[in-house]
Design a protein around this motif. Structure first.
Motif, short mmCIF file in Angstrom:
data_model
loop_
_atom_site.label_atom_id
_atom_site.label_comp_id
_atom_site.label_asym_id
_atom_site.label_seq_id
_atom_site.Cartn_x
_atom_site.Cartn_y
_atom_site.Cartn_z
N THR A 1 -4.95 9.23 0.41
CA THR A 1 -3.73 9.46 -0.35
C THR A 1 -3.20 8.16 -0.94
O THR A 1 -2.48 8.17 -1.92
CB THR A 1 -2.63 10.10 0.52
N SER A 2 -3.55 7.05 -0.36
CA SER A 2 -3.19 5.76 -0.93
C SER A 2 -4.13 4.72 -0.34
O SER A 2 -4.75 4.94 0.68
CB SER A 2 -1.73 5.39 -0.62
N SER A 3 -4.24 3.62 -1.03
CA SER A 3 -5.06 2.54 -0.52
C SER A 3 -4.28 1.25 -0.69
O SER A 3 -3.27 1.21 -1.40
CB SER A 3 -6.39 2.48 -1.28
N PRO A 4 -4.73 0.18 -0.08
CA PRO A 4 -3.99 -1.08 -0.18
C PRO A 4 -3.85 -1.58 -1.61
O PRO A 4 -2.99 -2.38 -1.90
CB PRO A 4 -4.82 -2.05 0.66
N THR A 5 -4.69 -1.11 -2.54
CA THR A 5 -4.61 -1.62 -3.91
C THR A 5 -4.04 -0.60 -4.89
O THR A 5 -4.07 -0.83 -6.09
CB THR A 5 -5.99 -2.06 -4.41
N GLU B 1 3.81 -0.92 -2.99
CA GLU B 1 4.00 -2.19 -2.29
C GLU B 1 3.01 -3.25 -2.78
O GLU B 1 3.37 -4.41 -2.96
CB GLU B 1 3.86 -2.01 -0.78
N PHE B 2 1.76 -2.86 -2.98
CA PHE B 2 0.75 -3.80 -3.46
C PHE B 2 1.13 -4.37 -4.82
O PHE B 2 1.17 -5.58 -5.02
CB PHE B 2 -0.62 -3.11 -3.53
N VAL C 1 4.16 1.41 -11.67
CA VAL C 1 4.55 1.83 -10.34
C VAL C 1 5.45 0.80 -9.65
O VAL C 1 6.22 1.14 -8.76
CB VAL C 1 3.30 2.17 -9.48
N ALA C 2 5.35 -0.46 -10.06
CA ALA C 2 6.15 -1.52 -9.45
C ALA C 2 7.51 -1.63 -10.16
O ALA C 2 7.55 -1.81 -11.37
CB ALA C 2 5.41 -2.85 -9.54
N PRO C 3 8.61 -1.56 -9.43
CA PRO C 3 9.92 -1.69 -10.05
C PRO C 3 10.08 -3.00 -10.84
O PRO C 3 10.64 -3.00 -11.94
CB PRO C 3 10.90 -1.62 -8.88
N THR C 4 9.59 -4.11 -10.31
CA THR C 4 9.71 -5.38 -11.01
C THR C 4 8.87 -5.36 -12.30
O THR C 4 9.29 -5.87 -13.34
CB THR C 4 9.26 -6.55 -10.11
N GLY C 5 7.70 -4.74 -12.23
CA GLY C 5 6.86 -4.60 -13.42
C GLY C 5 7.50 -3.73 -14.47
O GLY C 5 7.50 -4.05 -15.66
#
Length: 178
Positions: A37-41, A45-46, A126-130
């Motif tokens: 369902t998700s991976s570290p990359t 969070e990644f 997906v990243a808020p900062t991005g």
């Protein structure tokens, strides 16, 4: 019969053909594990970690190329994007584009300014900062109305009614020379 040099030849008497069975083959598909369902990359969070590391992602570092995709620039110049769908100002149906993983939004701005996607261009990160960096870049670029950024996971994104005419994903290898 046995296959010899590309021709069928009779099998010698009393010899059984290797690898053949009188039983029907098992056509049951192999059991496969469910995809993760998700991976570290792939998780928020990644990507947020990459955007926020070392005081923030500067243009031209890691995966930020400081410009739109050369392949997309070329395709737009040659009008090779959606051949047969791009009218010549004939008042056709407005086209919409989606750019998942848009990063700072260079491709979003390019598509928005092309004049081809009058139905709108949406960039996702997906990243808020991005997503915030992309929204700032898009706002400063002077794009037409209907061009914007959303902070969302592409795999969970519902999009717009009627969908998109183009979904453009830029895969970058060798992030910024690293």
């Amino acid at each position: 019969m046995a296959l010899r040099c590309g021709r069928l030849a009779p099998s010698p008497p009393g010899r059984r053909r290797r690898g053949l069975s009188s039983r029907p083959p098992d056509l049951t598909p192999p059991t496969m594990a469910a995809p993760p369902t998700s991976s570290p990359t792939t998780g928020t969070e990644f990507w947020e970690g990459l955007w926020a590391a070392d005081g923030g992602l500067e243009p031209g570092t890691r995966f930020d190329r400081k410009s739109p995709s050369p392949a997309l620039v070329d395709a737009l110049e040659r009008r090779a994007v959606l051949p047969g769908r791009l009218g010549d100002g004939d008042g056709g149906v407005p086209l919409r584009a989606l750019v998942p993983g848009c990063g700072r939004g260079y491709d979003v701005v390019l598509l928005g300014k092309s004049g081809l996607f009058t139905g709108g261009v949406t960039g996702l990160d997906v990243a808020p900062t991005g997503a915030a960096a992309a929204a700032a870049y898009v706002a400063a670029a002077g794009v037409p109305a209907g061009v914007g950024i959303e902070c969302a996971d592409f795999f969970k994104y519902e999009g717009v009614p009627g969908g998109y005419d183009l979904i453009y994903v830029r895969l970058t290898a060798g992030w910024g020379g690293e």
